[in-house]
Design a protein around this motif. Structure first.
Motif, PDB file in Angstrom:
ATOM      1  N   UNK A   1      14.021 -50.332  -8.753  1.00  0.00           N
ATOM      2  CA  UNK A   1      12.764 -50.884  -9.772  1.00  0.00           C
ATOM      3  C   UNK A   1      13.294 -51.864 -10.503  1.00  0.00           C
ATOM      4  N   UNK A   2      13.047 -53.007  -9.997  1.00  0.00           N
ATOM      5  CA  UNK A   2      13.330 -54.301 -10.965  1.00  0.00           C
ATOM      6  C   UNK A   2      12.325 -54.436 -11.986  1.00  0.00           C
ATOM      7  N   UNK A   3      12.819 -55.018 -13.205  1.00  0.00           N
ATOM      8  CA  UNK A   3      11.952 -55.308 -14.217  1.00  0.00           C
ATOM      9  C   UNK A   3      10.719 -55.960 -13.782  1.00  0.00           C
ATOM     10  N   UNK A   4      11.188 -57.280 -13.139  1.00  0.00           N
ATOM     11  CA  UNK A   4       9.891 -58.146 -12.711  1.00  0.00           C
ATOM     12  C   UNK A   4       9.067 -57.469 -11.587  1.00  0.00           C
ATOM     13  N   UNK A   5       7.993 -57.464 -11.722  1.00  0.00           N
ATOM     14  CA  UNK A   5       6.890 -57.079 -10.834  1.00  0.00           C
ATOM     15  C   UNK A   5       5.740 -57.954 -10.956  1.00  0.00           C
TER      16      UNK A   5
ATOM     17  N   UNK B   1       5.293 -59.960 -14.542  1.00  0.00           N
ATOM     18  CA  UNK B   1       5.529 -61.484 -14.337  1.00  0.00           C
ATOM     19  C   UNK B   1       4.703 -61.907 -13.083  1.00  0.00           C
ATOM     20  N   UNK B   2       3.456 -61.768 -13.201  1.00  0.00           N
ATOM     21  CA  UNK B   2       2.595 -62.539 -12.142  1.00  0.00           C
ATOM     22  C   UNK B   2       2.757 -63.847 -11.970  1.00  0.00           C
TER      23      UNK B   2
ATOM     24  N   UNK C   1       6.114 -64.549  -7.942  1.00  0.00           N
ATOM     25  CA  UNK C   1       5.914 -64.877  -6.726  1.00  0.00           C
ATOM     26  C   UNK C   1       6.846 -66.070  -6.011  1.00  0.00           C
ATOM     27  N   UNK C   2       6.883 -67.068  -7.073  1.00  0.00           N
ATOM     28  CA  UNK C   2       7.551 -68.305  -6.683  1.00  0.00           C
ATOM     29  C   UNK C   2       9.164 -67.886  -6.409  1.00  0.00           C
ATOM     30  N   UNK C   3       9.756 -67.039  -7.030  1.00  0.00           N
ATOM     31  CA  UNK C   3      11.034 -66.557  -6.955  1.00  0.00           C
ATOM     32  C   UNK C   3      11.179 -66.005  -5.493  1.00  0.00           C
TER      33      UNK C   3
ATOM     34  N   UNK D   1       6.787 -62.192   0.335  1.00  0.00           N
ATOM     35  CA  UNK D   1       5.617 -62.211  -0.474  1.00  0.00           C
ATOM     36  C   UNK D   1       6.047 -61.126  -1.603  1.00  0.00           C
ATOM     37  N   UNK D   2       4.955 -60.835  -2.588  1.00  0.00           N
ATOM     38  CA  UNK D   2       5.221 -60.148  -3.813  1.00  0.00           C
ATOM     39  C   UNK D   2       5.562 -58.449  -3.384  1.00  0.00           C
TER      40      UNK D   2
END
Length: 446
Positions: free
Chosen positions: A376-380, A384-385, A389-391, A398-399
């Motif tokens: 469960x990463x902090x960024x979702x 962090x929309x 996605x860029x990362x 994909x996301x």
């Protein structure tokens, strides 16, 4: 499931550079609950600009039971296929922050239905002196986020708690490559010369002016002290990449100099160089911590200022800050004992137990009833929309962690021809970054 007496602990390490491979592989053996001889270590090298060459891997000196180069998608496919007797107990992600985040999301997808997934471990290869919040949040979601010192552990927990993220994964350890014989003192009567080593860094400083200045001062020191051996310890040869890009190799700058006979360029394992070092000088290299751990006189240079961009601000309070002028006059700094202890080095025997907490935690997770929960990463896509996605796209994901259309080798293993093309393309890319890009930038400054 926990490793038993009849089953070797299976550990995988995914790394994206020579130094991160060294950190990841050594960390894997340090934190594994089983004895080293009971570990099967499989290495995966993430394909990119810093993928280590055969020479760099040999210089690192860390071996694995298997080692192969992969794309992000190929690695995820390998982790998905590693089940049953072939499943891993521990996975170490020795990557830059964005790579860790991408793998956490990709692994979350391929392990969605698996409670018996590996324990996922990540951390930093050395001193954390920039992008603290960014790097930490990109690593959030791993089961263990290793902190190399008491100071780092406190900082890491503060960042996670400050954004409302679970900080329980932060685990204090130490740098895994510390060790070697304690400094025995100056070589009076031993037959070997007093040796000064400058530990160069690929990207610090980054300007030609500053790098030329440091080289000139090192050469000047060699001329001033002809009885000494003065070594410039280099990380890579021109055309090779490490964790950071080196656009102005000292080797090229040295070709225009006229150094004395007691000045030499050296490569090789840092530990072997430290075996004959009487004074270690650097801007902010992790080699300073290795040197301090052995109690070798260590200097962090102030000639170019004490600045965050150089990373030497991390050593404020260490007692090791000094300039070349002071060194030329014979100054030898005395490290501050409290500062050194907070960095997890020269800790008077405590290094031997520095990894116990991580070992205990991994053993507990491997023996957890019902297996492990989902990653469960902090960024979702919710938190962090505009960033996530860029990362993920940089690694062709994909996301939701699925491969994007056209992702390299998303549906098949690369054949011999594809492998040859990849090697040629990577060589061309490295040539462009190392040789062509600096020229274009210089032309743009005219």
């Amino acid at each position: 499931m926990p490793a038993s007496a009849t089953k070797a602990l299976r550990v995988a390490v995914l790394a994206d550079s020579d130094t991160r491979w060294k950190w990841g592989a050594l960390t894997a053996t340090r934190i594994s609950p089983a004895a080293s001889e009971d570990i099967r270590l499989d290495g995966y090298l993430l394909r990119g600009r810093a993928t280590p060459t055969a020479r760099q891997l040999q210089e690192v000196g860390v071996t694995a039971d298997s080692l192969r180069e992969v794309t992000a998608v190929e690695f995820l496919r390998a982790m998905e296929a590693a089940t049953g007797e072939g499943s891993y107990d521990v996975l170490v992600l020795a990557l830059v922050g964005g790579g860790v985040q991408a793998m956490l999301h990709g692994l979350g997808r391929v392990w969605r239905e698996r409670a018996d997934r590996p324990v996922v471990v990540t951390g930093y290869v050395g001193v954390v002196y920039e992008k603290l919040a960014d790097g930490l949040l990109l690593r959030h979601g791993a089961d263990l986020v290793l902190a190399n010192s008491r100071q780092d552990a406190e900082r890491f927990r503060s960042v996670y708690e400050g954004v409302g993220a679970d900080a329980s994964a932060v685990t204090e350890v130490a740098l895994p490559f510390l060790g070697g014989a304690e400094y025995a003192g100056e070589p009076a009567g031993s037959g070997r010369p007093y040796t000064v080593v400058f530990a160069a860094q690929p990207s610090v400083p980054d300007s030609r002016k500053d790098r030329t200045y440091l080289l000139e001062r090192l050469i000047r020191h060699a001329r001033r002290h002809p009885e000494r051996e003065v070594l410039l310890k280099l990380r890579s040869k021109p055309g090779e990449h490490t964790t950071h890009i080196e656009e102005l190799p000292y080797q090229k700058l040295a070709q225009r100099a006229d150094p004395p006979s007691n000045f030499r360029l050296v490569y090789g394992h840092m530990g072997e160089v430290l075996d004959r070092t009487d004074l270690l000088v650097t801007i902010s290299s992790t080699a300073a911590l290795e040197s301090l751990h052995r109690r070798i006189p260590t200097v962090v240079l102030t000639d170019l200022g004490v600045r965050e961009t150089l990373g030497n601000h991390h050593f404020v309070g260490s007692g090791c800050l000094a300039s070349w002028d002071q060194l030329d006059e014979g100054h030898r700094p005395e490290p501050d004992a409290e500062w050194v202890a907070r960095q997890g080095v020269a800790a008077d025997g405590e290094y031997a137990t520095a990894f116990d907490a991580a070992r205990d935690r991994i053993a507990a997770l491997l023996g957890r009833s019902g297996g492990l929960p989902p990653l469960t990463p902090y960024y979702t896509p919710v938190t962090a929309p505009g960033y996530l996605p860029g990362i993920l796209a940089r690694h062709h994901l994909d996301t939701d962690g699925t491969p994007l259309p056209g992702a390299p080798a998303a549906d098949r293993e690369p054949g011999p021809v594809r492998q040859v093309v990849r090697r040629a393309a990577r060589g061309a890319y490295r040539h462009g970054v190392q040789r062509v890009a600096p020229v274009i930038r210089r032309m743009g400054e005219l």
